[in-house]
Scaffold this active site. Sequence first.
Site, PDB file in Angstrom:
ATOM      1  N   ARG A 125       0.823  -1.212   0.000  1.00 55.77           N
ATOM      2  CA  ARG A 125       0.000   0.000   0.000  1.00 55.77           C
ATOM      3  C   ARG A 125       0.857   1.262   0.000  1.00 55.77           C
ATOM      4  O   ARG A 125       0.552   2.231  -0.690  1.00 55.77           O
ATOM      5  CB  ARG A 125      -0.941   0.007   1.208  1.00 55.77           C
ATOM      6  CG  ARG A 125      -1.999  -1.091   1.143  1.00 55.77           C
ATOM      7  CD  ARG A 125      -2.819  -1.157   2.419  1.00 55.77           C
ATOM      8  NE  ARG A 125      -1.936  -1.449   3.539  1.00 55.77           N
ATOM      9  CZ  ARG A 125      -2.160  -1.043   4.785  1.00 55.77           C
ATOM     10  NH1 ARG A 125      -3.228  -0.337   5.095  1.00 55.77           N
ATOM     11  NH2 ARG A 125      -1.320  -1.363   5.751  1.00 55.77           N
ATOM     12  N   ASN A 167      -6.214  -2.758   2.842  1.00 55.72           N
ATOM     13  CA  ASN A 167      -6.162  -4.193   3.097  1.00 55.72           C
ATOM     14  C   ASN A 167      -7.572  -4.718   3.332  1.00 55.72           C
ATOM     15  O   ASN A 167      -8.369  -4.077   4.025  1.00 55.72           O
ATOM     16  CB  ASN A 167      -5.324  -4.491   4.341  1.00 55.72           C
ATOM     17  CG  ASN A 167      -3.848  -4.417   4.098  1.00 55.72           C
ATOM     18  OD1 ASN A 167      -3.385  -4.395   2.970  1.00 55.72           O
ATOM     19  ND2 ASN A 167      -3.071  -4.366   5.170  1.00 55.72           N
TER      20      ASN A 167
END
Length: 90
Positions: A18, A36
């Site tokens: 990320r 997530n």
Amino acid sequence: MKTIKMNVQGCVQGVAFRYTTKMKADERNVHGYAKNLNDGSVEVILQGNEEEVDDLATIVQRCPSPAGFVTSYTKEVVSNEPQYTHFSVL
């Protein structure tokens, strides 16, 4: 403006996926988020200039994190998404 929603599977959690996606998004002025999910995948929204969004989607497909890897992904162009003003890591 173009918006793409992706779901990326593989070794994509716990490997800075990320954060490296955010770094690449910021370099390209692409907004949205990387988040997530409980199933171990990452949801990514990319919004901005069509060329930059497509470029970043290709990077995401190949895994921007050197510690991870992508085994599969889905990608769809979406409409009616809210306007994002930056890229967030959620």
